[in-house]
Design a protein around this motif. Structure first.
Motif, mmCIF file in Angstrom:
data_model
loop_
_atom_site.group_PDB
_atom_site.id
_atom_site.type_symbol
_atom_site.label_atom_id
_atom_site.label_comp_id
_atom_site.label_asym_id
_atom_site.label_seq_id
_atom_site.Cartn_x
_atom_site.Cartn_y
_atom_site.Cartn_z
ATOM 1 N N ARG A 61 0.933 -1.204 0.053
ATOM 2 C CA ARG A 61 -0.049 0.078 0.034
ATOM 3 C C ARG A 61 0.881 1.224 -0.071
ATOM 4 N N PRO A 62 0.266 2.485 -0.420
ATOM 5 C CA PRO A 62 1.116 3.606 -0.394
ATOM 6 C C PRO A 62 1.917 3.950 1.041
ATOM 7 N N GLN A 63 0.876 3.928 1.879
ATOM 8 C CA GLN A 63 1.472 4.314 3.265
ATOM 9 C C GLN A 63 2.137 3.255 4.048
ATOM 10 N N PRO A 64 3.405 3.461 4.438
ATOM 11 C CA PRO A 64 3.969 2.409 5.206
ATOM 12 C C PRO A 64 3.326 1.919 6.405
ATOM 13 N N GLU A 299 3.794 -0.018 -7.362
ATOM 14 C CA GLU A 299 3.439 -1.022 -6.346
ATOM 15 C C GLU A 299 4.398 -2.219 -6.510
ATOM 16 N N ALA A 300 4.540 -2.631 -8.046
ATOM 17 C CA ALA A 300 5.195 -3.717 -8.288
ATOM 18 C C ALA A 300 6.689 -3.407 -7.881
ATOM 19 N N TRP A 301 7.163 -2.224 -7.957
ATOM 20 C CA TRP A 301 8.692 -1.988 -7.820
ATOM 21 C C TRP A 301 8.798 -2.206 -6.310
ATOM 22 N N GLY A 368 -10.260 -6.882 -8.196
ATOM 23 C CA GLY A 368 -11.280 -6.392 -9.220
ATOM 24 C C GLY A 368 -10.936 -6.971 -10.411
ATOM 25 N N THR A 369 -10.781 -6.213 -11.538
ATOM 26 C CA THR A 369 -10.357 -6.657 -12.900
ATOM 27 C C THR A 369 -9.021 -6.740 -12.974
ATOM 28 N N GLU A 370 -8.264 -6.549 -12.212
ATOM 29 C CA GLU A 370 -6.677 -6.285 -12.132
ATOM 30 C C GLU A 370 -5.990 -7.263 -11.326
ATOM 31 N N TRP A 371 -4.757 -7.492 -11.576
ATOM 32 C CA TRP A 371 -4.041 -8.664 -10.952
ATOM 33 C C TRP A 371 -3.005 -7.831 -10.211
ATOM 34 N N ARG A 372 -2.536 -8.107 -8.865
ATOM 35 C CA ARG A 372 -1.808 -7.065 -7.955
ATOM 36 C C ARG A 372 -0.610 -8.036 -7.571
ATOM 37 N N LEU A 373 0.613 -7.746 -7.675
ATOM 38 C CA LEU A 373 1.734 -8.453 -7.130
ATOM 39 C C LEU A 373 1.657 -8.307 -5.797
ATOM 40 N N ASP A 374 1.842 -9.798 -5.089
ATOM 41 C CA ASP A 374 1.881 -9.840 -3.592
ATOM 42 C C ASP A 374 2.854 -10.351 -3.158
ATOM 43 N N GLY A 375 3.836 -9.542 -2.831
ATOM 44 C CA GLY A 375 5.096 -9.909 -2.061
ATOM 45 C C GLY A 375 6.124 -10.116 -2.990
ATOM 46 N N PRO A 376 7.672 -10.632 -2.437
ATOM 47 C CA PRO A 376 8.694 -10.827 -3.142
ATOM 48 C C PRO A 376 8.624 -12.047 -3.835
ATOM 49 N N PRO A 377 9.395 -12.238 -4.768
ATOM 50 C CA PRO A 377 9.466 -13.664 -5.608
ATOM 51 C C PRO A 377 10.046 -14.641 -4.949
ATOM 52 N N SER A 378 10.029 -15.764 -5.420
ATOM 53 C CA SER A 378 10.517 -17.197 -4.861
ATOM 54 C C SER A 378 11.168 -17.948 -5.889
ATOM 55 N N ALA A 379 12.327 -18.888 -5.836
ATOM 56 C CA ALA A 379 12.715 -19.481 -6.643
ATOM 57 C C ALA A 379 11.801 -20.772 -6.960
ATOM 58 N N SER A 380 10.913 -21.004 -5.801
ATOM 59 C CA SER A 380 9.948 -22.298 -6.057
ATOM 60 C C SER A 380 8.604 -22.028 -5.734
ATOM 61 N N PRO A 381 7.899 -22.299 -6.645
ATOM 62 C CA PRO A 381 6.182 -22.038 -6.494
ATOM 63 C C PRO A 381 5.635 -22.362 -5.299
#
Length: 386
Positions: A61-64, A299-301, A368-381
């Motif tokens: 979210r925008p606010q920490p 947000e993704a960054w 809603g109609t969009e997809w939002r990145l939810d957290g850092p990535p991982s090498a394993s799904p």
């Protein structure tokens, strides 16, 4: 690729991390995401006080988010036990009075029942985020960054148990002062230092390593005068550029990417990631990008940097191996529906996994109609599904 950021460069900093991961009974599935958040520089305004830690952590979210952690402080009896342990070893007392923490003290204090390091139930966190897990990734990030504070000053461990350095040292000096009838100890001889000839003759030592880069770039200096109107610049615009330059310098010191390595869209997302809503809108207008789109980039960054932005904006066709692995993981997870595969994306219900060109998986959730990145990535799904 720069080396991975570690936590705990001194024995007492490492002891703090070991206690978090092994003795404090924290959820081992939550700590890795906290380490990732801590490495990304999302934590700011970290403050350690008597028995408490506070910080602000950037999330999705925008606010920490506001994080506060309390640590169980020692009772008077536990302090008496701890200082008694110190008093039984002359080397311990002398080291503490010199501002150092002896390596054996922590273990001896633990055996005596006055453990300086966190154990089960000692840490009680609160975070303003909606995640009900304990600890959430924001709290876990702060846990790891406390190790930096312990590295800088081992007396942070005493402060977290309720007493600052000055109080501990005053009590130690009082315990070491001679009782009535005892012969006072002679003062240590004064160090006369070196003569100029001896100092010049000494062989120079190794150049010390640079201190670690600060977690947050400092504010730019205030301009005494506004730029001339003919330049088209304003003091506010120059201050913004100076702050951005300081942030880039800090990233470069930390082994991060430089501005020259970023595309226009990546640099725009990076700048927007550190700004509030109206500032993002103004930046989007100046760059000719829709404000809503730039907000999604930012947000993704914040969540995953260059890789997160690429996962949001790009689709590509990877080989069958990674997709087959992710399909198997989704099938085993028992989620409703059947996974749908399109290029590098697997969608099942409200969850979508995207495989990046960096060979890492990114978790997206439907908003809603969009997809939002939810957290850092991982090498394993597996890490992202569960």
């Amino acid at each position: 690729m720069p080396p991975r950021r570690n936590f705990g460069t001194t024995w007492w900093g490492r002891a703090w991390v070991d206690a978090l991961e092994q003795r404090a009974k924290l959820d081992p599935n939550r700590l890795p995401r906290g380490r990732t958040y801590a490495r990304k520089g999302t934590v700011s305004e970290l403050h350690v006080g008597a028995g408490a830690v506070t910080a602000r952590v950037r999330g999705s979210r925008p606010q920490p988010y506001q994080v506060s952690i309390t640590m169980r402080t020692f009772t008077d009896g536990e302090w008496d036990t701890l200082l008694g342990v110190v008093g039984t070893q002359l080397g311990h007392a002398a080291a503490l009075l010199d501002g150092e923490l002896p390596g054996a003290l922590a273990e001896q204090a633990r055996e005596a029942g006055a453990d300086l390091l966190p154990g089960p139930g000692d840490l009680r966190p609160r975070c303003s985020c909606p995640d009900s897990a304990n600890p959430c990734k924001h709290v876990a990030a702060v846990y790891y960054l406390v190790a930096d504070e312990v590295d800088r000053d081992p007396f942070t461990l005493f402060l977290l148990r309720g007493r600052p350095r000055a109080d501990v040292l005053a009590e130690l000096r009082a315990r070491r002062s001679p009782s009535r009838g005892e012969k006072p100890k002679l003062p240590k001889p004064t160090d006369e230092g070196l003569t100029p000839r001896a100092a010049y003759a000494r062989r120079p030592g190794a150049i010390p390593a640079l201190p670690p880069a600060p977690r947050v770039a400092g504010p730019p200096a205030v301009l005494d005068l506004d730029p001339p109107p003919s330049t088209g610049w304003t003091a506010a615009a120059l201050t913004t550029l100076a702050a951005d330059a300081a942030a880039l310098a800090r990233d470069l010191l930390s082994g991060g990417v430089t501005a020259a390595e970023l595309t226009f869209e990546e640099d725009l997302a990076r700048r927007a990631a550190g700004r509030s809503g109206p500032e993002v809108t103004a930046l989007a207008t100046a760059a000719g990008v829709p404000a809503r789109e730039l907000a999604r980039w930012a947000e993704a960054w914040r969540e995953a940097g260059r890789g997160g932005l690429a996962a949001l904006r790009e689709s590509w066709q990877p080989g069958p191996g990674p997709l087959a692995e992710a399909q198997s993981v989704l099938a085993d997870a028992g989620l409703p529906g059947k996974p749908k595969v399109w290029r590098n994306r697997l969608t099942q219900g409200e969850l979508q996994l995207r495989y990046g060109r960096d060979a890492r998986w990114y978790r997206f959730v439907r908003a809603g109609t969009e997809w939002r990145l939810d957290g850092p990535p991982s090498a394993s799904p597996v890490d992202l599904v569960y």
